[in-house]
Enzyme design. Structure first.
Site, PDB file in Angstrom:
ATOM      1  N   SER A 185       0.858  -1.200   0.000  1.00 51.50           N
ATOM      2  CA  SER A 185       0.000   0.000   0.000  1.00 51.50           C
ATOM      3  C   SER A 185       0.884   1.237   0.000  1.00 51.50           C
ATOM      4  O   SER A 185       2.001   1.204   0.553  1.00 51.50           O
ATOM      5  CB  SER A 185      -0.884   0.016   1.249  1.00 51.50           C
ATOM      6  OG  SER A 185      -1.557   1.265   1.345  1.00 51.50           O
TER       7      SER A 185
ATOM      8  N   TYR B 215      -1.469  -0.430  10.382  1.00 50.69           N
ATOM      9  CA  TYR B 215      -1.699  -0.950   9.023  1.00 50.69           C
ATOM     10  C   TYR B 215      -0.534  -0.540   8.123  1.00 50.69           C
ATOM     11  O   TYR B 215       0.025  -1.372   7.397  1.00 50.69           O
ATOM     12  CB  TYR B 215      -3.026  -0.406   8.497  1.00 50.69           C
ATOM     13  CG  TYR B 215      -3.282  -0.669   7.028  1.00 50.69           C
ATOM     14  CD1 TYR B 215      -3.695  -1.925   6.574  1.00 50.69           C
ATOM     15  CD2 TYR B 215      -3.127   0.349   6.080  1.00 50.69           C
ATOM     16  CE1 TYR B 215      -3.935  -2.149   5.222  1.00 50.69           C
ATOM     17  CE2 TYR B 215      -3.365   0.131   4.741  1.00 50.69           C
ATOM     18  CZ  TYR B 215      -3.774  -1.115   4.313  1.00 50.69           C
ATOM     19  OH  TYR B 215      -4.006  -1.338   2.977  1.00 50.69           O
TER      20      TYR B 215
HETATM   21  P1  NAP Z   1     -11.684  -5.702   0.939  1.00 51.52           P
HETATM   22  O1  NAP Z   1     -12.575  -5.224  -0.151  1.00 51.52           O
HETATM   23  O2  NAP Z   1     -12.000  -5.363   2.338  1.00 51.52           O
HETATM   24  O3  NAP Z   1     -11.514  -7.282   0.776  1.00 51.52           O
HETATM   25  C1  NAP Z   1     -10.707  -7.990   1.683  1.00 51.52           C
HETATM   26  C2  NAP Z   1     -10.607  -9.416   1.241  1.00 51.52           C
HETATM   27  O4  NAP Z   1      -9.710 -10.091   2.127  1.00 51.52           O
HETATM   28  C3  NAP Z   1     -11.923 -10.164   1.304  1.00 51.52           C
HETATM   29  O5  NAP Z   1     -11.951 -11.084   0.242  1.00 51.52           O
HETATM   30  C4  NAP Z   1     -11.846 -10.898   2.647  1.00 51.52           C
HETATM   31  O6  NAP Z   1     -12.614 -12.090   2.684  1.00 51.52           O
HETATM   32  C5  NAP Z   1     -10.378 -11.228   2.669  1.00 51.52           C
HETATM   33  N1  NAP Z   1      -9.836 -11.501   4.006  1.00 51.52           N
HETATM   34  C6  NAP Z   1      -9.778 -10.668   5.074  1.00 51.52           C
HETATM   35  N2  NAP Z   1      -9.181 -11.275   6.108  1.00 51.52           N
HETATM   36  C7  NAP Z   1      -8.835 -12.513   5.677  1.00 51.52           C
HETATM   37  C8  NAP Z   1      -8.186 -13.623   6.284  1.00 51.52           C
HETATM   38  N3  NAP Z   1      -7.770 -13.587   7.551  1.00 51.52           N
HETATM   39  N4  NAP Z   1      -8.006 -14.744   5.537  1.00 51.52           N
HETATM   40  C9  NAP Z   1      -8.426 -14.816   4.254  1.00 51.52           C
HETATM   41  N5  NAP Z   1      -9.051 -13.786   3.633  1.00 51.52           N
HETATM   42  C10 NAP Z   1      -9.246 -12.663   4.342  1.00 51.52           C
HETATM   43  O7  NAP Z   1     -10.172  -5.182   0.713  1.00 51.52           O
HETATM   44  P2  NAP Z   1      -9.421  -4.546  -0.550  1.00 51.52           P
HETATM   45  O8  NAP Z   1      -9.518  -3.083  -0.444  1.00 51.52           O
HETATM   46  O9  NAP Z   1      -9.782  -5.240  -1.804  1.00 51.52           O
HETATM   47  O10 NAP Z   1      -7.926  -4.898  -0.134  1.00 51.52           O
HETATM   48  C11 NAP Z   1      -7.192  -5.947  -0.686  1.00 51.52           C
HETATM   49  C12 NAP Z   1      -5.723  -5.695  -0.402  1.00 51.52           C
HETATM   50  O11 NAP Z   1      -5.348  -4.434  -0.959  1.00 51.52           O
HETATM   51  C13 NAP Z   1      -5.392  -5.606   1.087  1.00 51.52           C
HETATM   52  O12 NAP Z   1      -4.150  -6.208   1.333  1.00 51.52           O
HETATM   53  C14 NAP Z   1      -5.311  -4.104   1.340  1.00 51.52           C
HETATM   54  O13 NAP Z   1      -4.485  -3.804   2.424  1.00 51.52           O
HETATM   55  C15 NAP Z   1      -4.720  -3.642   0.026  1.00 51.52           C
HETATM   56  N6  NAP Z   1      -4.940  -2.208  -0.260  1.00 51.52           N
HETATM   57  C16 NAP Z   1      -6.202  -1.707  -0.389  1.00 51.52           C
HETATM   58  C17 NAP Z   1      -6.367  -0.356  -0.644  1.00 51.52           C
HETATM   59  C18 NAP Z   1      -7.715   0.290  -0.808  1.00 51.52           C
HETATM   60  O14 NAP Z   1      -7.796   1.536  -0.792  1.00 51.52           O
HETATM   61  N7  NAP Z   1      -8.789  -0.464  -0.951  1.00 51.52           N
HETATM   62  C19 NAP Z   1      -5.243   0.464  -0.754  1.00 51.52           C
HETATM   63  C20 NAP Z   1      -3.984  -0.092  -0.614  1.00 51.52           C
HETATM   64  C21 NAP Z   1      -3.844  -1.430  -0.371  1.00 51.52           C
HETATM   65  P3  NAP Z   1     -14.204 -12.077   3.104  1.00 51.52           P
HETATM   66  O15 NAP Z   1     -14.907 -11.392   1.943  1.00 51.52           O
HETATM   67  O16 NAP Z   1     -14.528 -13.518   3.226  1.00 51.52           O
HETATM   68  O17 NAP Z   1     -14.294 -11.311   4.369  1.00 51.52           O
END
Ligand code: NAP
Length: 250
Positions: free
Chosen positions: A145, A159
């Protein structure tokens, strides 16, 4: 006939992981969509991949639990075959606050999922892909990130800390397995429209912060999936240990 390429996307049931799984399915990967609790979301991604002519399975598992990770990879060995790609995507921020107001449980859980989870999954992948273990090589892409360099004061510095760890892990593991047929890279997304902001207790964050991004908007999960797939592709054959910032200038 060439052997199918097999990918695990951790946290593939929604957001960036779901977009990556869908794109990988369209690009010819057999995809394992891992999820924690959202079976409906994971099944929907599997159905979309199948409807587009691809092959996919959904596997529940908490990446922070060693036994779940072992079961996840063994299921893929059995049902999809030789693993060639791992996307370490599962992650969370925990409730946003200053550090002095944060619960220890939040800190522990975010560190376990975002760091231990990536280490456990990467270990399982290297044991399968490395030529040192008789494997055929492959690629790992970690989702870091821009938070790693911003620090996220007042929001979730724990985080940001985990994403700094991911950047160290990316360069370290990349060098460790560079001679064993495995490339390890990371994508560091900026502000992307997903449910992660709901999990942080800040659902309006994308609308509020989006206009302050140099490009004037948030990104969409599909705009992160593309660079992930590029890093895995032969077009990136000399790229390893890199963290690619994809944040609209943020
Ligand atoms: P999200 O929409 O909240 O989705 C999170 C995903 O991770 C879901 O599929 C969830 O499964 C799964 N998950 C959470 N805890 C888990 C665990 N312990 N074991 C297995 N699966 C787990 O998140 P996102 O925004 O797409 O983020 C994905 C990645 O991108 C993360 O690493 C996040 O830090 C990174 N990121 C996101 C952003 C942003 O602005 N969105 C920015 C920078 C980096 P369930 O659906 O079953 O709960």
């Amino acid at each position: 006939m060439t052997e199918p390429r097999v990918m695990i996307v951790t946290g593939g049931s929604r957001g960036i992981g779901a977009a990556t799984a869908r794109l990988a399915g369209r690009r010819g990967y057999d995809v394992c969509v891992n999820y924690l609790g959202n079976a409906e979301g994971a099944d929907a991604v599997v159905r979309e991949i199948e409807a587009a002519g691809g092959r996919a399975i959904a596997v529940q598992g908490d990446v922070a639990r060693e036994d779940d990770v072992e079961r996840l990879f063994e299921t893929v060995d059995r049902e999809l075959g030789t693993l060639s790609a791992l996307i370490n995507n599962a992650g969370l921020t925990g409730q946003a606050s200053r550090l002095d107001a944060a619960e220890a449980e939040t800190l522990k859980r975010v560190l376990e999922v975002n760091v231990l989870g990536v280490l456990l999954c990467s270990r399982a992948a290297v044991r399968r892909m490395s030529s040192k273990h008789g494997g055929k090589g492959g690629g790992i892409v970690n989702i870091s990130s821009v938070a790693a360099s911003l620090g996220m004061a007042g929001d979730y510095i724990w985080y940001a800390t985990t994403k700094g760890a991911i950047d160290s892990l990316t360069i370290g593991l990349a060098n460790e397995v560079a001679g064993e047929g495995i490339r390890v890279n990371a994508v560091a997304p900026g502000l992307i429209v997903t449910d992660i902001h709901i999990g942080a207790g800040d659902p309006t964050r994308p609308e509020r912060i989006g206009p302050t991004v140099p490009m004037g908007r948030c990104g969409q999960p599909e705009e992160i999936a593309e660079p992930i797939l590029w890093l895995l592709s032969d077009a990136a054959s000399y790229t390893t240990g890199a963290t690619l910032r994809v944040g609209g200038g943020r």
